[in-house]
Design a protein around this motif. Structure first.
Motif, mmCIF file in Angstrom:
data_model
loop_
_atom_site.group_PDB
_atom_site.id
_atom_site.type_symbol
_atom_site.label_atom_id
_atom_site.label_comp_id
_atom_site.label_asym_id
_atom_site.label_seq_id
_atom_site.Cartn_x
_atom_site.Cartn_y
_atom_site.Cartn_z
ATOM 1 N N ALA A 166 0.826 -1.205 0.000
ATOM 2 C CA ALA A 166 0.000 0.000 0.000
ATOM 3 C C ALA A 166 0.862 1.258 0.000
ATOM 4 C CB ALA A 166 -0.930 -0.008 1.216
ATOM 5 N N ALA A 167 1.959 1.226 0.772
ATOM 6 C CA ALA A 167 2.845 2.395 0.817
ATOM 7 C C ALA A 167 3.521 2.630 -0.530
ATOM 8 C CB ALA A 167 3.898 2.208 1.912
ATOM 9 N N ASP A 168 3.914 1.532 -1.198
ATOM 10 C CA ASP A 168 4.537 1.682 -2.520
ATOM 11 C C ASP A 168 3.553 2.265 -3.524
ATOM 12 O OD1 ASP A 168 6.892 0.711 -1.555
ATOM 13 O OD2 ASP A 168 6.588 -1.337 -2.286
ATOM 14 N N SER A 169 2.302 1.791 -3.475
ATOM 15 C CA SER A 169 1.290 2.323 -4.394
ATOM 16 C C SER A 169 1.045 3.800 -4.130
ATOM 17 C CB SER A 169 -0.014 1.529 -4.248
ATOM 18 O OG SER A 169 0.176 0.169 -4.547
ATOM 19 N N ALA A 170 0.925 4.156 -2.841
ATOM 20 C CA ALA A 170 0.733 5.572 -2.505
ATOM 21 C C ALA A 170 1.959 6.391 -2.882
ATOM 22 C CB ALA A 170 0.443 5.714 -1.005
ATOM 23 N N GLY A 171 3.160 5.801 -2.717
ATOM 24 C CA GLY A 171 4.374 6.521 -3.082
ATOM 25 C C GLY A 171 4.457 6.774 -4.581
ATOM 26 N N ARG A 172 4.077 5.782 -5.379
ATOM 27 C CA ARG A 172 4.089 5.986 -6.837
ATOM 28 C C ARG A 172 3.093 7.063 -7.233
ATOM 29 N NH1 ARG A 172 4.330 0.314 -6.839
ATOM 30 N NH2 ARG A 172 2.099 0.213 -7.261
ATOM 31 N N LEU A 173 1.911 7.055 -6.576
ATOM 32 C CA LEU A 173 0.921 8.082 -6.879
ATOM 33 C C LEU A 173 1.425 9.470 -6.472
ATOM 34 C CD1 LEU A 173 -1.897 8.837 -7.828
ATOM 35 C CD2 LEU A 173 -2.758 8.300 -5.539
ATOM 36 N N ALA A 174 2.049 9.562 -5.286
ATOM 37 C CA ALA A 174 2.591 10.849 -4.839
ATOM 38 C C ALA A 174 3.705 11.323 -5.765
ATOM 39 C CB ALA A 174 3.103 10.725 -3.403
ATOM 40 N N SER A 175 4.547 10.385 -6.235
ATOM 41 C CA SER A 175 5.623 10.761 -7.148
ATOM 42 C C SER A 175 5.058 11.288 -8.467
ATOM 43 C CB SER A 175 6.517 9.552 -7.408
ATOM 44 O OG SER A 175 7.525 9.875 -8.337
ATOM 45 N N THR A 176 3.986 10.650 -8.959
ATOM 46 C CA THR A 176 3.362 11.121 -10.198
ATOM 47 C C THR A 176 2.777 12.512 -10.023
ATOM 48 O OG1 THR A 176 2.827 8.833 -10.776
ATOM 49 C CG2 THR A 176 1.647 10.563 -11.939
ATOM 50 N N ILE A 177 2.102 12.731 -8.880
ATOM 51 C CA ILE A 177 1.505 14.048 -8.637
ATOM 52 C C ILE A 177 2.585 15.100 -8.443
ATOM 53 C CG2 ILE A 177 0.050 15.370 -7.052
ATOM 54 C CD1 ILE A 177 -1.544 12.876 -6.519
ATOM 55 N N THR A 365 -5.422 21.864 -4.739
ATOM 56 C CA THR A 365 -5.997 20.532 -4.532
ATOM 57 C C THR A 365 -4.934 19.456 -4.663
ATOM 58 O OG1 THR A 365 -8.139 21.277 -5.381
ATOM 59 C CG2 THR A 365 -7.733 18.909 -5.343
ATOM 60 N N TYR A 366 -4.122 19.557 -5.703
ATOM 61 C CA TYR A 366 -3.057 18.568 -5.896
ATOM 62 C C TYR A 366 -2.018 18.661 -4.789
ATOM 63 C CZ TYR A 366 -4.329 16.682 -10.465
ATOM 64 O OH TYR A 366 -4.945 16.008 -11.478
ATOM 65 N N LEU A 367 -1.714 19.872 -4.356
ATOM 66 C CA LEU A 367 -0.716 20.048 -3.296
ATOM 67 C C LEU A 367 -1.202 19.421 -1.992
ATOM 68 C CD1 LEU A 367 2.010 21.298 -2.514
ATOM 69 C CD2 LEU A 367 0.782 23.391 -1.930
ATOM 70 N N ALA A 368 -2.469 19.698 -1.636
ATOM 71 C CA ALA A 368 -3.024 19.104 -0.415
ATOM 72 C C ALA A 368 -3.096 17.585 -0.528
ATOM 73 C CB ALA A 368 -4.420 19.681 -0.147
ATOM 74 N N ARG A 369 -3.443 17.096 -1.728
ATOM 75 C CA ARG A 369 -3.535 15.649 -1.925
ATOM 76 C C ARG A 369 -2.158 14.998 -1.790
ATOM 77 N NH1 ARG A 369 -6.972 11.764 -0.917
ATOM 78 N NH2 ARG A 369 -7.143 10.183 -2.543
ATOM 79 N N ALA A 374 1.387 11.553 1.256
ATOM 80 C CA ALA A 374 2.670 11.364 1.946
ATOM 81 C C ALA A 374 2.459 10.909 3.387
ATOM 82 C CB ALA A 374 3.477 12.659 1.902
ATOM 83 N N GLU A 375 1.460 11.488 4.059
ATOM 84 C CA GLU A 375 1.143 11.035 5.419
ATOM 85 C C GLU A 375 0.522 9.645 5.398
ATOM 86 O OE1 GLU A 375 1.956 12.425 8.208
ATOM 87 O OE2 GLU A 375 2.948 14.057 7.157
ATOM 88 N N ARG A 376 -0.241 9.364 4.335
ATOM 89 C CA ARG A 376 -0.902 8.049 4.223
ATOM 90 C C ARG A 376 0.126 6.938 4.117
ATOM 91 N NH1 ARG A 376 -2.243 3.661 3.573
ATOM 92 N NH2 ARG A 376 -4.134 2.773 2.654
ATOM 93 N N GLN A 377 1.289 7.230 3.539
ATOM 94 C CA GLN A 377 2.335 6.221 3.424
ATOM 95 C C GLN A 377 2.833 5.747 4.782
ATOM 96 O OE1 GLN A 377 4.675 8.617 0.238
ATOM 97 N NE2 GLN A 377 5.370 6.520 0.058
ATOM 98 N N GLN A 378 2.711 6.598 5.804
ATOM 99 C CA GLN A 378 3.243 6.262 7.123
ATOM 100 C C GLN A 378 2.241 5.521 7.994
ATOM 101 O OE1 GLN A 378 6.417 7.014 7.259
ATOM 102 N NE2 GLN A 378 6.241 8.120 5.315
ATOM 103 N N ILE A 379 1.014 5.322 7.494
ATOM 104 C CA ILE A 379 -0.048 4.723 8.308
ATOM 105 C C ILE A 379 -0.430 3.377 7.713
ATOM 106 C CG2 ILE A 379 -2.377 5.028 9.218
ATOM 107 C CD1 ILE A 379 -1.991 8.023 8.930
ATOM 108 N N ASP A 380 -0.501 2.376 8.567
ATOM 109 C CA ASP A 380 -0.905 1.035 8.138
ATOM 110 C C ASP A 380 -2.418 0.904 8.296
ATOM 111 O OD1 ASP A 380 -1.114 -1.560 7.420
ATOM 112 O OD2 ASP A 380 -0.041 -2.400 9.143
ATOM 113 N N THR A 381 -3.122 0.783 7.173
ATOM 114 C CA THR A 381 -4.583 0.665 7.203
ATOM 115 C C THR A 381 -5.055 -0.748 6.860
ATOM 116 O OG1 THR A 381 -4.730 1.389 4.890
ATOM 117 C CG2 THR A 381 -4.867 3.085 6.590
#
Length: 441
Positions: A166-177, A365-369, A374-381
């Motif tokens: 999940a962190a890798d997926s969020a990281g790839r999305l954050a890198s794209t944004i 919007t993109y900046l806040a997202r 980035a914070e979501r990467q640090q949380i295990d859901t």
């Protein structure tokens, strides 16, 4: 056929018994430890618009659980277990052959890890209950405590890989944004610069959300109204003074108000009273009466001159008010033309401002997202719960005891002997009879 094969049947039964006892005594014991976990298809919903969308459909949830079930026994999870438990050094999982060092080179670390991985893949199983999301993870080894530790290690590695995925997926999305943010920032800056450049070019100034030219025009309109009122009052006062002067109401009219006029009125009133009193006593040509009448006429002429001076001052005030009004009207007309020009320019300005606001809104919007991801990467859901911890097994799972294998080997050997006896009997029956036996018959 069976009678002839009694000895063969007995030999096979004994061999089956001996083989079963030998297998029971020589086969290493296997101890299987199992733990039960619940794999919830929906992750913990920490934010309203999470990176991963949750689907309420049953089929989709089952596919999600099955996907996670495949991950549970995947190579990455098992490799993590191998590293955590250092299984490449465990002889229970890696035992090189006796001649491997003589006939070939020593196995490399990759070869050892691959061999242990293949062994661990055979020893780890995961099954899901068909009516729930409960998954049973089973691991066997030659030691009960080791089996328990391996089962726990598999669950821990599975949870870690779920979080890492999940962190890798969020990281790839954050890198794209993030790659898009720089372009958006430049676009917002250029749009805002166009707005300010247009304002400078057209001379548009705002104060408290209103154009300065509009405020100036409003102020001038108010001043024009005040000037009109002052002009009307000044002209009306001058007209009244002319009418009073023509009617010779200088002594009684309060329009002519000044210190000199007040003193003259007092002198005129006193002289008029004296003339009236002496007119009753003396004749019209009495020297005293003539002298008083002369003084009264002199005062009256002085009053007329003072009134004319006051009228001239009032007329000059009216002229000044008219001149001021005309000047203000000219300024108001000029400023009104400026307002019309600014209003026309504001149409283009509002379009530029809308474009800048839209670009800024997308950028924010993109900046806040990006910060949220980035914070979501640090949380295990990941919603995985252990509902049954692995415990050391009291008995071995394989092989069965001698009390079970011995009868089973005896029966299997006897059955094999029966089959061999029948096969040999059928084979003899199918062979042609010898010639000596045929002549004897």
């Amino acid at each position: 056929m069976l009678h002839r094969g009694q000895r063969l049947i007995a030999i096979c039964a004994v061999l089956g018994l001996v083989t079963a006892l030998a297998y029971a005594l020589t086969t290493p014991a296997r101890f299987t430890a199992s733990t039960e976990i619940v794999i919830n298809p929906s992750n913990l919903n920490l934010v309203a618009d999470d990176v991963f969308a949750a689907s309420p459909q049953r089929d989709t949830q089952q596919m999600e659980v099955e996907s996670k079930l495949r991950m549970l026994t995947s190579g990455k999870v098992l490799q993590q277990v191998i590293q955590d438990r250092n299984l490449t050094q465990d002889p229970d999982f890696f035992r090189p052959g006796i001649l491997s060092g003589l006939l070939s080179s020593q196995p490399t670390a990759e070869d050892r890890e691959l061999a242990v991985l293949r062994t661990l893949e055979r020893r780890v199983t995961a099954t899901r209950d068909a009516t729930s999301f409960v998954v049973t993870v089973s691991v066997w080894s030659g030691n009960p405590e080791k089996s328990v530790e391996l089962a726990k290690a598999v669950v821990r590695a599975f949870e870690a890989k779920l979080f890492e995925s999940a962190a890798d997926s969020a990281g790839r999305l954050a890198s794209t944004i993030n790659g898009r943010l720089e372009e958006l920032r430049r676009s917002v800056t250029q749009a805002e610069e166009r707005v300010e450049s247009f304002k400078r070019q057209k001379g548009l100034q705002e104060a408290q959300g209103e154009l300065t030219s509009t405020r100036k025009a409003s102020t001038l309109d108010a001043q024009v109204l005040d000037a009109q009122q002052r002009l009307i009052q000044a002209e009306a006062r001058a007209d009244q003074m002319r009418a009073a002067l023509a009617a010779r109401r200088l002594a009684s009219d309060a329009l002519f108000d000044s210190a000199t006029m007040t003193a003259l009125r007092a002198s005129y009133t006193g002289l008029d009273q004296q003339v009236s009193a002496l007119s009753l006593i003396y004749g019209a040509r009495h020297p005293r009466l003539v002298s008083l009448q002369t003084e009264r006429a002199t005062v009256e002429r002085a009053m007329t001159e003072e009134a004319q001076r006051i009228l001239a001052a009032a007329t000059a005030e009216a002229d000044q008010a008219r001149s001021s009004l005309n000047g203000l009207k000219g300024k108001a007309n000029d400023e009104r033309a400026t307002v019309f020009t600014d209003n026309d320019a504001q149409v283009t300005l509002r379009e530029l401002e809308r474009d800048a606001r839209a670009r800024a809104s997308v950028y924010e919007t993109y900046l806040a997202r990006t910060h949220q991801i980035a914070e979501r990467q640090q949380i295990d859901t990941s919603n995985v719960q252990v509902i049954s911890e692995a415990v050391p097994p009291q008995t071995k799972s394989w092989p069965p005891g001698a009390a079970i294998l011995a009868p089973a080997g005896l029966v299997i050997g006897a059955l094999l002997g029966l089959m061999l006896a029948l096969t040999l009997g059928l084979w003899r029956h199918a062979l042609p009879a010898p010639p000596m036996a045929a002549n004897r018959q």
